[in-house]
Design a protein around this motif. Structure first.
Motif: not given
Length: 492
Positions: A334-356
């Motif tokens: 998440q934003w502000g955390q030690s491993l911050e690498a937040s996936v951009e909101p536009w791509f999240k539905p695509l990414a979730y479609a892949m893992i699900l």
């Protein structure tokens, strides 16, 4: 029915410090079951450094919100009784409760002790930058609020390999404790980043100490029997002696069965790191797929210039799918955390479609992506989209998979269904302009009309006599096509 599995991580970093999460979870259990959630990853339940501790600053593993310690009885999430009630509510719905277990360190000792150390180069923990000298550290844990209940074990400096604060000189740093048979774990047993990454934070637990191993194995039996959890998520395992981790999990599985669900966090975006670790611990548990998350992050930042044919390259999902716990976002990225690498909101539905909807991997839904996040970078969440994708995973993502990863911007795949779930689906996504792709749905679907269950495209696709269909997708979007006759009254 034997539904696909799905994990939900039921917390994010910025939850309110109101002690109400366990109550909320108990009330939400029925809804989560309806979504198709089969495993629920709960945040660390142990007493930490205060009520605002997310759970990773562990003070007392035996205090689940029961004792007045560190200025509070409850944890950030509630009391022990509420925690147990949430676990029972999940199990009543057939959902396996997964406990987040933090074994690497302890925080906020009760008393100071004096002992010899070497101060180490923080960028090369094998390189001392001092001679041996004495410091004072908060390494004596007596747990005065618990008064010996459940265990009378107390911790001393010789149970730790290092600390990060010298109270005598009021100095921060990385101090390796110098005592007989102590020091960092062998390089072969922990990650070799920074020379030797045994030390992470606080008082680093030394698992070469027999008393520590004995107490930890005693604790884990108490914890499982006290709470009746049915799995663990293991925190920060790249910093813990892997021989001990293998011993720990084998002990748990021998006593509580192979169905006890275990996965670990070994944070390395290089497959060789995660793959090598799994080999070393004899593949006895799963790992979060950091490489795949990193691909999602880079793809979301690159937009149409990212080659979607390579989206799975170098991932556990691609190389060892049976050991891959896939995710799009978590509390560390998440934003502000030690491993911050937040996936951009536009791509999240695509990414979730892949893992699900791909056949491989063990997908995880992040609380912040489902319910939203309230912080300096607020996010409303993707509940609408995720409800649809979870429905599709529960009822349609079965059977033979045919992949069409043949275009740099537009990829897709089909699932042909099985005897129990015969309808199947067709997935198409693009990071570029609108596109289309001919994909095979099987001759059994010839003449049937397919619609986009996610509602991102209003076309109707008719499957030809060979079982093929030409499936469209809008720009920067994902569509999931299913037989129109299979669409029930629920709409995503």
């Amino acid at each position: 029915m034997a539904f696909n599995t799905a994990v939900m991580q039921y917390f994010e970093w910025y939850l309110d410090d109101d002690g109400k999460l366990w109550q909320q979870l108990a009330e939400d259990a029925e809804h989560l079951n309806e979504l198709g959630i089969t495993h629920l990853w709960m945040p660390p339940a142990f007493k930490g450094t205060g009520t605002n501790d997310v759970g990773y600053g562990v003070y007392d593993l035996y205090d689940l919100g029961e004792f007045d310690q560190q200025g509070t009885v409850r944890t950030k999430y509630g009391t022990k009784d509420e925690y147990i009630q949430a676990i029972r509510a999940l199990k009543d719905q057939g959902i396996k409760p997964i406990a987040d277990v933090v074994l690497n360190h302890r925080a906020n000792g009760d008393e100071k002790e004096r002992f010899p150390v070497l101060k180490m180069d923080p960028n090369n923990r094998q390189q001392p930058i001092s001679d041996v000298y004495e410091i004072e550290g908060w390494t004596h844990f007596t747990f005065p609020g618990r008064k010996g209940k459940y265990s009378d074990f107390t911790w001393h400096y010789y149970h730790f390999s290092g600390i990060d604060y010298d109270a005598l000189n009021e100095e921060t740093g990385i101090f390796m404790i110098m005592d007989e048979n102590h020091g960092w774990a062998d390089n072969e047993s922990v990650d070799d980043e920074k020379g030797n990454y045994d030390y992470l934070m606080f008082c680093d637990v030394d698992y070469s100490e027999p008393e520590v191993v004995e107490e930890t194995l005693k604790w884990v039996e108490w914890y499982i029997e006290e709470t009746e959890v049915e799995g663990f998520r293991l925190d920060a395992i790249k910093h813990i002696d892997r021989d001990f981790m293998e011993q720990f999990i084998k002990h748990v599985k021998e006593k509580y069965g192979d169905d006890f669900y275990v996965f670990g966090e070994y944070w390395d975006p290089d497959y060789d790191g995660e793959g090598g670790y799994l080999q070393d611990v004899d593949y006895i548990f799963k790992l979060v797929d950091v490489s795949l998350h990193n691909n999602f992050f880079m793809a979301s930042k690159a937009g149409g210039s990212y080659d979607m044919r390579k989206i799975l390259d170098g991932s556990l999902l691609n190389e060892q799918p049976w050991n891959a716990v896939t995710f799009v976002e978590n509390h560390d990225t998440q934003w502000g955390q030690s491993l911050e690498a937040s996936v951009e909101p536009w791509f999240k539905p695509l990414a979730y479609a892949m893992i699900l909807l791909l056949q491989d991997g063990n997908p995880t839904i992040f609380y912040g992506d489902y319910y939203g996040v309230k912080n300096e970078h607020p996010f409303d969440g993707l509940q609408y989209e995720l409800d649809g994708l979870l429905y599709l995973r529960k009822y349609h993502a079965y059977g033979e998979e045919i992949r069409y990863f043949d275009d740099a911007q537009c990829i897709g795949w089909t699932r042909l269904g099985n005897d129990e779930f015969p309808n199947g689906l067709a997935v198409i996504m693009t990071n570029g302009d609108m596109s289309e792709k001919q994909m095979h749905m099987g001759r059994a679907n010839s003449g049937k009309k397919f619609v986009d269950y996610l509602g991102n495209n209003d076309a109707v696709v008719e499957i030809d006599e060979n079982g093929d269909g030409l499936f469209p997708v809008g720009p920067g979007s994902v569509s999931v096509w299913i037989n129109q006759e299979a669409v029930d009254n629920y709409q995503a």
